[in-house]
Every structure is written in structure tokens, then in C-alpha cells.
Design an enzyme around this catalytic site. Structure first.
Site, PDB file in Angstrom:
ATOM      1  N   GLY A  47      -0.055  28.190  34.278  1.00 22.07           N
ATOM      2  CA  GLY A  47      -0.612  26.922  34.730  1.00 22.07           C
ATOM      3  C   GLY A  47      -2.109  26.917  34.557  1.00 22.07           C
ATOM      4  CD  GLN A  52      -7.784  27.425  36.154  1.00 17.98           C
ATOM      5  OE1 GLN A  52      -6.756  26.768  36.132  1.00 17.98           O
ATOM      6  NE2 GLN A  52      -7.772  28.749  36.135  1.00 17.98           N
ATOM      7  CB  CYS A  94      -6.420  32.949  38.977  1.00 14.31           C
ATOM      8  SG  CYS A  94      -7.322  31.442  38.594  1.00 14.31           S
ATOM      9  CG  LEU A  95      -5.039  31.836  32.883  1.00 10.88           C
ATOM     10  CD1 LEU A  95      -4.738  30.647  31.983  1.00 10.88           C
ATOM     11  CD2 LEU A  95      -4.743  33.137  32.155  1.00 10.88           C
ATOM     12  CG  HIS A 136      -2.664  29.324  41.406  1.00 11.89           C
ATOM     13  ND1 HIS A 136      -2.914  30.651  41.649  1.00 11.89           N
ATOM     14  CD2 HIS A 136      -3.585  28.936  40.486  1.00 11.89           C
ATOM     15  CE1 HIS A 136      -3.955  31.044  40.918  1.00 11.89           C
ATOM     16  NE2 HIS A 136      -4.376  30.012  40.189  1.00 11.89           N
ATOM     17  CD  GLU A 137      -2.736  26.252  37.894  1.00 15.87           C
ATOM     18  OE1 GLU A 137      -3.943  25.931  37.825  1.00 15.87           O
ATOM     19  OE2 GLU A 137      -2.324  27.400  37.654  1.00 15.87           O
ATOM     20  CG  HIS A 140      -7.496  26.097  40.230  1.00 16.37           C
ATOM     21  ND1 HIS A 140      -8.620  26.883  40.229  1.00 16.37           N
ATOM     22  CD2 HIS A 140      -6.486  26.881  39.768  1.00 16.37           C
ATOM     23  CE1 HIS A 140      -8.294  28.098  39.789  1.00 16.37           C
ATOM     24  NE2 HIS A 140      -7.007  28.121  39.511  1.00 16.37           N
TER      25      HIS A 140
HETATM   26 ZN   LIG Z   1      -5.912  29.713  38.846  1.00 15.37          ZN
END
Ligand SMILES: [Zn+2]
Length: 177
Positions: A47, A52, A94-95, A136-137, A140
Site C-alpha cells: 500500500g 508518501q 512502511c516504505l 496503515h494507509e 498516513h
Molecule cells: Zn506506510
């Protein structure tokens, strides 16, 4: 085709801001969804949220992986969790915080209300890994990261690694045109 933007890293202030709701689903939102989809696939993530890639709009893409390893993308606009059920503790990453994993408590299943990429109202029901990705997303979009949801002891253990990522975020920011 536009080059893929590097994913913004922990320490970049854009990750700590609240994203604006989308008021009109047009070509610009379509472009954000395309960028998110390509970027999450290149990174092999589950995701990605618009902040991001440096865009403060309430747009996310989550990915489910089928038994054959095929990736299915769910782009969601203005997503909101309208109900959640159960809880599960699982390791999460997380990226924007590469190489860091920690156990986070999330709902076992969620119902998310959103607009799809055509601007149509949808309710998406998900459980397990996909429910976790959605929660999670959506975090953000409110400037929240998974490391905010782990215990202070664990966060202290990770501190020097987190500081290294923050240093890289600064270098990235200074090399950005
Ligand atoms: Zn993340």
C-alpha cells in the site's frame, strides 16, 4: 512516462501533515493514482498513500496478492474507516521507514467508505493483511506513522536506525529540485 518519484522517508515533514480531502475526482487524481500504483509495485509494497509521494491529498492505493502471486490494486479516495472489528497484533513495515519492522495492533476487519477512481461511493470490506494495509494507509493521511503506534521501549531500541533514515530524508530533500 513520468519517472517514479522516490518514496518520501521518515523525517520529511510532508509525512507529518494532514492531507486535504479530494473535492473533485478528475485527471489530477487519476494521475496521483497512477503514480501511487506504479511506485507501490516497483517497491513491492502492499500500500501507499499520496503524502508518501509528496502529495497532500486523501488518496491511497492498497494491494492484495492472490494465490498465484498476482497483484490487485484498490485505489481509494477520501477513505474512512466506518466500522472495525476485533484486533490482531502483527509485524508491520512502511516504505517510508525502510528496514524497520515492529508489531502493531490493528483491527482484524474493517469497513472503509471511500470514492473509487470513477468518483463513485464504495464500501470496501477487508480482513487480515488487507484490513491492516487500509488502516496503515489511512493513518498516513492524518500524518500518523506505524512507529507512533508501537511502545516507547521498542521505539527507543529503534532510535539510531530511525535517525539514520531521517538523515537520508534530509539528503533527499536537499537534492530535490
Ligand atoms: Zn506506510
Amino acid at each position: 512516462m513520468k519517472a517514479i518519484e522516490p518514496v518520501r522517508l521518515l523525517g520529511d515533514p510532508v509525512l507529518r501533515r494532514r492531507s486535504e480531502p479530494v473535492t473533485h475526482v478528475g485527471r489530477d487524481v487519476e494521475a496521483i493514482i497512477e503514480d501511487l500504483t506504479r511506485t507501490v509495485d516497483v517497491a513491492g509494497g502492499l500500500g501507499l498513500a499520496a503524502p508518501q509521494i509528496g502529495v497532500l491529498k486523501r488518496v491511497i492505493v492498497v494491494v492484495s496478492i492472490d494465490n498465484q502471486g498476482g497483484r490487485h490494486h484498490y485505489p481509494l479516495i477520501n477513505p474512512e474507516i466506518i466500522s472495525a472489528c476485533g484486533e490482531e497484533i502483527r509485524e508491520e513495515g512502511c516504505l517510508s521507514i525502510p528496514g524497520i519492522y515492529a508489531e502493531v495492533k490493528r483491527p482484524l476487519s474493517v469497513v472503509v467508505r471511500a470514492l473509487d477512481k470513477a468518483g463513485k461511493k464504495v464500501n470496501m470490506e477487508a480482513s487480515g493483511v488487507l484490513a491492516r494495509a487500509l488502516a496503515h494507509e489511512i493513518d498516513h493521511l492524518d500524518g500518523m506513522l506505524f512507529i507512533d503506534r508501537i511502545g516507547v521501549v521498542k521505539r527507543n531500541l529503534l532510535r539510531s536506525k530511525l535517525n539514520t533514515i531521517k538523515k537520508r530524508a534530509k539528503e533527499m530533500a536537499s537534492s530535490r529540485p
